[in-house]
Enzyme design. Sequence first.
Site, PDB file in Angstrom:
ATOM      1  CD  GLU A 217      -2.724  -1.113   2.575  1.00  0.00           C
ATOM      2  OE1 GLU A 217      -2.862  -0.038   3.189  1.00  0.00           O
ATOM      3  OE2 GLU A 217      -3.271  -2.164   2.918  1.00  0.00           O
ATOM      4  CG  HIS A 241      -7.151  -9.279   4.089  1.00  0.00           C
ATOM      5  ND1 HIS A 241      -8.426  -9.603   4.464  1.00  0.00           N
ATOM      6  CD2 HIS A 241      -6.958  -8.013   4.541  1.00  0.00           C
ATOM      7  CE1 HIS A 241      -8.987  -8.571   5.104  1.00  0.00           C
ATOM      8  NE2 HIS A 241      -8.108  -7.604   5.171  1.00  0.00           N
TER       9      HIS A 241
HETATM   10  C1  BG6 Z   1      -8.033  -4.064   5.976  1.00  0.00           C
HETATM   11  C2  BG6 Z   1      -6.867  -3.622   6.799  1.00  0.00           C
HETATM   12  O1  BG6 Z   1      -8.557  -5.257   6.461  1.00  0.00           O
HETATM   13  O2  BG6 Z   1      -7.620  -4.232   4.633  1.00  0.00           O
HETATM   14  C3  BG6 Z   1      -6.260  -2.348   6.247  1.00  0.00           C
HETATM   15  O3  BG6 Z   1      -7.267  -3.415   8.140  1.00  0.00           O
HETATM   16  C4  BG6 Z   1      -5.908  -2.518   4.794  1.00  0.00           C
HETATM   17  O4  BG6 Z   1      -5.108  -1.950   6.980  1.00  0.00           O
HETATM   18  C5  BG6 Z   1      -7.109  -3.046   4.029  1.00  0.00           C
HETATM   19  O5  BG6 Z   1      -5.517  -1.260   4.283  1.00  0.00           O
HETATM   20  C6  BG6 Z   1      -6.738  -3.380   2.606  1.00  0.00           C
HETATM   21  O6  BG6 Z   1      -7.899  -3.668   1.908  1.00  0.00           O
HETATM   22  P1  BG6 Z   1      -8.029  -3.295   0.381  1.00  0.00           P
HETATM   23  O7  BG6 Z   1      -9.357  -3.847  -0.027  1.00  0.00           O
HETATM   24  O8  BG6 Z   1      -7.955  -1.796   0.308  1.00  0.00           O
HETATM   25  O9  BG6 Z   1      -6.882  -3.940  -0.294  1.00  0.00           O
END
Ligand code: BG6
Length: 489
Positions: A217, A241
């Site tokens: 990110e 995830h």
């Molecule tokens: C969340 C985390 O579960 O997922 C965050 O708590 C993270 O820190 C986010 O930024 C990422 O999700 P996505 O869908 O933006 O990739």
Amino acid sequence: MNAEPCTYVIFGATGNLSRIKLMPALYHLDVAKQLPEGTRIVAVGRRPWDQQKWLAEVRDMIQTKVKADFDESVFQSFSQRLYYHQADIQKPEDYKALADLLNGKQPFSRNIAFYLSISPSDFGTVLEQLSVNQLFDEELGWRRVIIEKPFGYDLDSAQALQKRISHYLSEEQIYRIDHYLGKGMVQNVLVFRFANVMLEPLWNRNYIDHIQITHSEEIGIDSRGDYYNGAGALRDMLQSHLLQLLTLVAMEPPVSMEAEALRDEKVKVLKSIRPIPKEAVHAHAHRGQYAAGTSKGEKVKGYLQEDNIPADSVTETYASMKLYIDNWRWRGVPFYMRTGKRMAKAQSTISICFRHPPLQFFRGTNVNCMSPNWVLLGIQPDECIKIEMTVKEPGLEMDTRSTTLDASFRNHDEKAIDAYEDLLLDVLKGDRSLFLRFDEVEHAWRIVDPILQTWAVERDYIATYPAGSWGPEDSRLFDKDSQFWRSSL
Ligand code: BG6
């Protein structure tokens, strides 16, 4: 399965998740005419807002998210579904009023889905009070509870939470959400693997050298310091995830798309992951923290300078690890996973690197080395499937180059569906296949717990990396010199 009308009761409705994900997703479902007639959305919040103020808030949430696509007439009809109910979740007396509202006459459906978008420390209290007020009784309609991650803080706390929850709810009523499973490309991993006969013979240790999963990110922790400092990257992303992505890439074909069939296969993968003994944590995992640097051309502060972060914090904003799956398909194949905030680029990718072919055929030619084949699954922001192959360069010489077969699946006029849209609709259908069963959560904690425990006591040092970079140097994780993080798609 058909979606049935229901009342969505959202706890934490004024919070960030509701603002950026839940309300826009419900609005989009309404635009797509997917919300059944009679569906209502009750926001439970502590703030002393009236209906008018809530509608103005939701309008703002949706306009901010959908921008030019905002449709006033759809919003007008969507707003007929919305209610604001003021309640303090800590006060038992406030639940009685909620029960009276939901049990009252129309317009509320007798099917109710409670969405807990609140601090995990409040799950128990809320569930207990909903139960005391008979809101889980299913005599007149179904009752389902959607629980956001993190499910626990480690294995022990997850088991304690599960014990408490199962006191009030049956497993069929619990929807543990991992929004990654709602992403279109994540589901496409299953289709790509199991709908194409060409891949299956190659999808194993005989042909695959290693597999990488990267979620990077560009953003930092924003205003989430309080939560994030207690969690860190390993809990926040890897335990949930990224391990879910790993199960989909590695699992055996389920016998059907039924929830239990799919989840059984995912659990088998998690159970087959070789435990990391504490003394091997350094060889298998790495952590780092972002320091000041540059992101998208702007100077940004380091983690320790962010709001609500103690000056001596060793919470990791970057975590990487290596796992082995000790089964017939994957024995000896390393799975490398990494995630970080404030990295060079925002992307989620699964990169599958195949073994090198033998080169005897090319002896006596200019070809003395060759890139391996890669299968690249782009989850976001680019949703794509690419296969890298070697071909001969045009010309008289026997030279080679790499070319890419692009099997991307979205046409330009086809819109991506947000993960939450898919999952919120699945709740109305009673389809739990993309929600986590407790044993998945439990085994995922078992995998990361030794790392968390080791890092918890090693409080005197953490590697740093400049914001805007690809993270700290952690090449020691790799088994061979020919393996390295692949950052490009
Ligand atoms: C969340 C985390 O579960 O997922 C965050 O708590 C993270 O820190 C986010 O930024 C990422 O999700 P996505 O869908 O933006 O990739």
